[in-house]
Design an enzyme around this catalytic site. Structure first.
Site, short mmCIF file in Angstrom:
data_model
loop_
_atom_site.label_atom_id
_atom_site.label_comp_id
_atom_site.label_asym_id
_atom_site.label_seq_id
_atom_site.Cartn_x
_atom_site.Cartn_y
_atom_site.Cartn_z
N GLY A 88 0.79 -1.22 0.00
CA GLY A 88 0.00 0.00 0.00
C GLY A 88 0.83 1.27 0.00
N HIS A 93 -1.88 7.65 11.02
CA HIS A 93 -2.44 7.13 12.27
C HIS A 93 -2.42 8.24 13.31
CE1 HIS A 93 -2.33 3.15 10.60
NE2 HIS A 93 -1.02 3.13 10.50
N CYS A 184 -3.59 6.69 0.96
CA CYS A 184 -3.58 5.44 0.20
C CYS A 184 -3.46 5.68 -1.30
CB CYS A 184 -4.83 4.59 0.50
SG CYS A 184 -5.03 4.19 2.25
#
Length: 229
Positions: A88, A93, A184
């Site tokens: 990916g 986070h 992403c």
């Protein structure tokens, strides 16, 4: 419907350790994952593991990820950035995001990475259904969307059929950090959180639901365990 206080599948008694932690630095969690993977490669009979935790703000890039999806220079920034062995592109986070790291021996399930990715999506889709939210898949992409907003990202690494890395579910995070990247590598689909649909939701409510959904989807009995020393 998943009962939020039951972690075991009624169909099996295959054990899986459940490690519930609070906020853990990305570097520490990564070291623990790598150590657990090595232990499970050396002893495939060890029970599987599911780690649930939060991270302080951090950006991670998959092993083949391009820097083009960063909107800052990683060499001259105060942001914490890690390039790791998962697949990916770049993701973010932060507190308020529930991160799950399954350490599974896929020989016990199916030796098929696409199957595994779809199972992780299914865990989150079933968990969202508890609150009446419809989690959607998008053809050709990995993750879970609600009303067109990506609420969960998934990135994995599998070595000798032992898994690491996993999923990140946006429960109630500050989404501002996502503006520093193309999450992403997907520029035309916004990032969202459960809090946008369920005001006041927090990780304490979501953890047991995700755990129960994981037990149901993978057919395991989750056994509370301590953080590895």
């Amino acid at each position: 419907m998943i009962h939020t206080t039951v972690f075991a599948s009624a169909l099996t008694s295959v054990p899986c350790w459940l490690i519930n932690e609070g906020q853990v630095s990305y570097a520490v969690a990564l070291e623990v994952q790598r150590r657990l993977v090595q232990e499970h490669r050396e002893n495939p009979d060890l029970p599987d593991v599911l780690i649930l935790l939060e991270h302080p703000p951090v950006y991670t890039l998959g092993q083949g990820a391009t820097l083009d999806f960063l909107k800052f220079d990683p060499m001259v920034t105060n942001w914490e950035v890690h390039r790791v062995e998962r697949g990916g592109e770049v993701t973010y986070h932060c507190p308020g995001q529930l991160v799950g790291y399954p350490i599974l021996n896929l020989r016990r399930y199916q030796q098929d990475l696409h199957w595994y990715l779809r199972q992780l999506e299914e865990v989150l889709i079933r968990a969202l259904a508890v609150w009446g939210l419809q989690g959607d898949r998008v053809s050709g992409l990995t993750g879970v969307w609600v009303e067109g907003r990506k609420v969960a990202a998934i990135g994995i690494k599998v070595s000798r059929w032992i898994t690491m890395h996993g999923f990140a579910l946006n429960v109630c995070p500050d989404l501002q950090g996502f503006k520093e990247i193309v999450p992403c590598g997907i520029s035309d689909r916004p990032v969202g959180s459960l809090a946008e649909f369920i005001p006041g939701i927090d990780l304490d409510r979501v953890r047991p639901v995700v755990a129960a959904s994981f037990a149901e989807v993978f057919g395991v009995e989750l056994i509370a365990s301590a953080w590895p020393k």
